[in-house]
Scaffold this motif. Sequence first.
Motif, PDB file in Angstrom:
ATOM      1  N   PRO A  45       0.842  -1.205   0.000  1.00  0.00           N
ATOM      2  CA  PRO A  45       0.000   0.000   0.000  1.00  0.00           C
ATOM      3  C   PRO A  45       0.876   1.254   0.000  1.00  0.00           C
ATOM      4  CG  PRO A  45       0.005  -1.039   2.167  1.00  0.00           C
ATOM      5  CD  PRO A  45       0.701  -1.986   1.248  1.00  0.00           C
ATOM      6  N   TYR A  65      -2.061   6.733  -8.984  1.00  0.00           N
ATOM      7  CA  TYR A  65      -1.525   6.608  -7.627  1.00  0.00           C
ATOM      8  C   TYR A  65      -0.988   7.935  -7.088  1.00  0.00           C
ATOM      9  CZ  TYR A  65      -1.526   1.656  -8.886  1.00  0.00           C
ATOM     10  OH  TYR A  65      -1.895   0.396  -9.296  1.00  0.00           O
ATOM     11  N   ARG A  89       1.354   2.622   5.511  1.00  0.00           N
ATOM     12  CA  ARG A  89       1.547   2.718   4.076  1.00  0.00           C
ATOM     13  C   ARG A  89       2.878   3.379   3.781  1.00  0.00           C
ATOM     14  NH1 ARG A  89      -2.547   6.820   4.414  1.00  0.00           N
ATOM     15  NH2 ARG A  89      -4.076   5.376   3.566  1.00  0.00           N
TER      16      ARG A  89
END
Length: 276
Positions: A45, A65, A89
Motif C-alpha cells: 500500500p 496513484y 503505508r
Amino acid sequence: MTPAARWPKGRRMSSLHFVGGEKGGVGKSVVARLLAQLFIDRALPFTALDADLSHRALARYYADYTRSVDLDRLDSADQILDSALGADRLVLVDLPAQSHRALQRWIESTDVLNYAREMGVQLVSWHVTDGGFDSVSYIERVLAAPGDALQHVVVKNQGRSKDFSQFDASPAYQRLLEGGGHIVTLPELDSSVMYKIDRFGSSFWAAINTSEGQQALSALERRRAKLWLERAHAALEAACSWRPATERVSASGAPQRPESAEQQLEPAASNELVAT
C-alpha cells in the motif's frame, strides 16, 4: 545507533521516501517511477506525491496513484506527512531539483523529524547521483548535518554516468556507511528504449506488457526493458528501506555495519546487482 536501528524488528509502520538529487538531470524521477512500480508489483500500500511541478513525471506515468504537492506552500507540503498517518503505508515523494531549502523550511517549521518519530513514521532519503562534483558535494552537506534522523540511500545511476570514483573517495561515502546508510547501483537501460517509454508516457509495466499498437516496443526491446526492470528492482529492493532494519552487534559489543550496507549492495563484480 543508526536511524534504521531505531525501528523495532518486525513492526509494521508507515514510511516516507523522499527521492531527490538536488541537481537536475541525474535521473531522480526514473528512480521514483521504479519505486512506484516496485510497490505496485509487490502489492504494498502506498501513496505517491509529485513535488516536481515543472516536469510532473511521476504524475504522468503513475497518475492513478499520484497527486501533486507544492513544497513552497506549507499547507500543501503537509500532505506528505498526513499521508503517512492513520494507516500503515509507504509515501513516495518525487522532489524537484533545487528543493532542499523548501523541504528544509517545511521540516523545521513543523518539527517533522520529531513528530514523525513520535508517530512511528520512518523517514528515508534516496539521493540519486551521477557522480559529478555538484551531486557529491550536496550529499556530503546533507550527511554532515547534525542530528539527522533520516535513513539515507545513495543511488549510483549508471544511466547518467559510469564514473563514481569521486563519490567513492569522498567523506560522504564513509559517513554514509558508518551511519548505517545504503548504496545502490542502478543499471542502465538502452537509451533508445528509455526514450520510447518516456515518449509514450508508459508506466514500466505497460512498457513491457504492451505488444500491439503504435506505442508498443518491439519484442526484443520489451525483453531488454523487462530484464532491466528486474535488475533495477533487485538493486533497489536490496536496500529494504521500507522494512525495519536492525543493527548487528559484534562479540565485543561494538556496533557493526548492517549486512544491507555496502558489502551487500555493492559486492564483488560476480555478484553485482547491475546489468552486465
